[in-house]
Design a protein around this motif. Structure first.
Motif, PDB file in Angstrom:
ATOM      1  N   UNK A  96       0.400  55.388  13.097  1.00  0.00           N
ATOM      2  CA  UNK A  96       1.529  54.894  13.880  1.00  0.00           C
ATOM      3  C   UNK A  96       1.570  55.496  15.266  1.00  0.00           C
ATOM      4  N   UNK A  97       1.207  56.780  15.366  1.00  0.00           N
ATOM      5  CA  UNK A  97       1.198  57.461  16.658  1.00  0.00           C
ATOM      6  C   UNK A  97       0.144  56.865  17.590  1.00  0.00           C
ATOM      7  N   UNK A  98      -1.062  56.653  17.064  1.00  0.00           N
ATOM      8  CA  UNK A  98      -2.135  56.074  17.874  1.00  0.00           C
ATOM      9  C   UNK A  98      -1.766  54.655  18.302  1.00  0.00           C
ATOM     10  N   UNK A  99      -1.165  53.897  17.374  1.00  0.00           N
ATOM     11  CA  UNK A  99      -0.754  52.520  17.690  1.00  0.00           C
ATOM     12  C   UNK A  99       0.327  52.505  18.762  1.00  0.00           C
ATOM     13  N   UNK A 100       1.338  53.382  18.608  1.00  0.00           N
ATOM     14  CA  UNK A 100       2.411  53.451  19.602  1.00  0.00           C
ATOM     15  C   UNK A 100       1.861  53.842  20.967  1.00  0.00           C
ATOM     16  N   UNK A 101       0.967  54.822  20.992  1.00  0.00           N
ATOM     17  CA  UNK A 101       0.367  55.268  22.234  1.00  0.00           C
ATOM     18  C   UNK A 101      -0.401  54.141  22.913  1.00  0.00           C
ATOM     19  N   UNK A 102      -1.160  53.389  22.111  1.00  0.00           N
ATOM     20  CA  UNK A 102      -1.961  52.291  22.657  1.00  0.00           C
ATOM     21  C   UNK A 102      -1.082  51.234  23.308  1.00  0.00           C
ATOM     22  N   UNK A 103      -0.017  50.826  22.608  1.00  0.00           N
ATOM     23  CA  UNK A 103       0.864  49.783  23.148  1.00  0.00           C
ATOM     24  C   UNK A 103       1.684  50.306  24.323  1.00  0.00           C
ATOM     25  N   UNK A 104       2.059  51.581  24.292  1.00  0.00           N
ATOM     26  CA  UNK A 104       2.801  52.151  25.419  1.00  0.00           C
ATOM     27  C   UNK A 104       1.949  52.120  26.687  1.00  0.00           C
ATOM     28  N   UNK A 105       0.690  52.557  26.574  1.00  0.00           N
ATOM     29  CA  UNK A 105      -0.225  52.543  27.725  1.00  0.00           C
ATOM     30  C   UNK A 105      -0.452  51.120  28.203  1.00  0.00           C
ATOM     31  N   UNK A 106      -0.595  50.204  27.243  1.00  0.00           N
ATOM     32  CA  UNK A 106      -0.848  48.800  27.578  1.00  0.00           C
ATOM     33  C   UNK A 106       0.290  48.208  28.409  1.00  0.00           C
ATOM     34  N   UNK A 107       1.522  48.343  27.919  1.00  0.00           N
ATOM     35  CA  UNK A 107       2.640  47.702  28.614  1.00  0.00           C
ATOM     36  C   UNK A 107       3.056  48.466  29.874  1.00  0.00           C
ATOM     37  N   UNK A 108       2.822  49.779  29.920  1.00  0.00           N
ATOM     38  CA  UNK A 108       3.067  50.522  31.163  1.00  0.00           C
ATOM     39  C   UNK A 108       2.095  50.055  32.240  1.00  0.00           C
ATOM     40  N   UNK A 109       0.816  49.901  31.864  1.00  0.00           N
ATOM     41  CA  UNK A 109      -0.182  49.395  32.809  1.00  0.00           C
ATOM     42  C   UNK A 109       0.118  47.976  33.246  1.00  0.00           C
ATOM     43  N   UNK A 110       0.578  47.146  32.300  1.00  0.00           N
ATOM     44  CA  UNK A 110       0.919  45.761  32.627  1.00  0.00           C
ATOM     45  C   UNK A 110       2.060  45.703  33.627  1.00  0.00           C
ATOM     46  N   UNK A 111       3.055  46.557  33.460  1.00  0.00           N
ATOM     47  CA  UNK A 111       4.158  46.640  34.426  1.00  0.00           C
ATOM     48  C   UNK A 111       3.627  46.950  35.828  1.00  0.00           C
ATOM     49  N   UNK A 112       2.720  47.920  35.900  1.00  0.00           N
ATOM     50  CA  UNK A 112       2.170  48.325  37.195  1.00  0.00           C
ATOM     51  C   UNK A 112       1.393  47.178  37.842  1.00  0.00           C
ATOM     52  N   UNK A 113       0.555  46.497  37.075  1.00  0.00           N
ATOM     53  CA  UNK A 113      -0.239  45.392  37.625  1.00  0.00           C
ATOM     54  C   UNK A 113       0.644  44.230  38.064  1.00  0.00           C
TER      55      UNK A 113
END
Length: 322
Positions: A96-113
């Motif tokens: 769950x931690x790895x999954x949460x981390x992956x999606x957090x990085x994904x959507x944070x990066x998407x916000x920036x782009x």
């Protein structure tokens, strides 16, 4: 003494924002309210842009994607925190931690782009208004959004995969309320040199690069606005990008403030509390910024809500008929 490795660990423990039991009901109510406001506000922005033909333009297409990204971004962290508070638990599984981390990085990066793409859109609209619809055609807009999603996904996948190679010690307490990449990496007992290099390189390329693009776009926008002779023309040109500039300032300001302050103080609990600004508060405020400073959005929201109210009244009227 040799460090104790735990290659078969199954869970991490969150230290959260506060360990005081009497504060937990307050935190639960506060974050539940903020989460509901965030989801409702961003959903209304998406529905307004989809339902109103006047908003079928590149700017509002990008805005609806940003609202969707914000909903997903806040949903990666807050629901799990609320569940843990309700269950009086601090546990998250390793998967769950790895999954949460992956999606957090994904959507944070998407916000920036997406914020970068929106800055480019405003640059074309103000600096090249006569060619705006030709340059920002539907095909290009679709490609820009698709590229944002793909680059964010690749970055998140890379960052998560290199965490999987790490071995962790028996001390698995995360001084945060979610699985933040840097915090999880620092819990590892194995060598994290590769992880640190990838993390820093990603921050420079995917953080500094878009920020440079945004600053360049707005430097050109300011130059174009200064060249306009009439005060009314200057105000109209500035008002078209004021909302986006406010969101960019809020997002990058809080993000940089969190990481600069945490680097200076090394206080994990202070860093966790400050992280609330860009992980929860910013996605919540974005719909208010765009709706309060944008007449088109306010008009579209008013028409959308009026239609729904009218349909509801008609439905209730028909239901009462014998």
């Amino acid at each position: 003494m040799e460090p104790s490795y735990n290659t078969q660990m199954s869970e991490f423990l969150f230290l959260g924002l506060s360990e005081e039991p009497e504060l937990q009901p307050f935190l639960f109510g506060l974050f539940l309210s903020m989460y509901l406001v965030t989801v409702l506000g961003n959903v209304l922005i998406i529905l307004a842009t989809i339902s109103d033909s006047h908003l079928h333009t590149p700017m509002y297409f990008f805005l609806s994607n940003l609202s969707l990204a914000d909903i997903c971004f806040v949903s990666t962290t807050v629901p799990k925190m609320l569940v843990n508070i309700q269950k009086h638990s601090k546990v998250i599984t390793y998967a769950g931690c790895i999954t949460q981390m992956c999606f957090f990085i994904f959507f944070a990066g998407l916000d920036i782009f997406l914020l970068t793409v929106m800055a480019c859109d405003r640059f074309v609209a103000i600096c090249h208004p006569l060619h705006y619809m030709i340059i920002m055609n539907p095909r290009l807009c679709g490609l820009l959004v698709l590229a944002s999603w793909i680059m964010s996904a690749l970055n998140a996948l890379l960052q998560s995969l290199i965490v999987l190679r790490l071995s962790f010690c028996t001390d698995l307490e995360i001084p945060h309320f979610f699985c933040e990449l840097n915090q999880v990496t620092h819990l590892a007992c194995s060598d994290t040199f590769l992880n640190d290099m990838v993390m820093y390189l990603s921050s420079v390329l995917l953080g500094g690069g878009p920020l440079t693009g945004i600053l360049y776009s707005y430097s050109k926008i300011v130059s174009s606005i200064r060249a306009i002779s009439s005060a009314q023309g200057k105000y109209k040109a500035f008002s078209t990008c004021a909302s986006h500039l406010s969101v960019v300032s809020l997002f990058y300001g809080t993000l940089l403030g969190v990481y600069l302050s945490s680097a200076a103080t090394h206080n994990s609990h202070s860093s966790a509390a400050a992280s609330v600004m860009y992980t929860v508060v910013t996605p919540m405020l974005n719909p208010f910024i765009y709706s309060l400073r944008n007449k088109d959005i306010k008009g579209a929201l008013g028409r959308f809500l009026k239609r729904k109210t009218t349909k509801g009244s008609i439905f209730l009227g028909l239901k009462k008929c014998p």
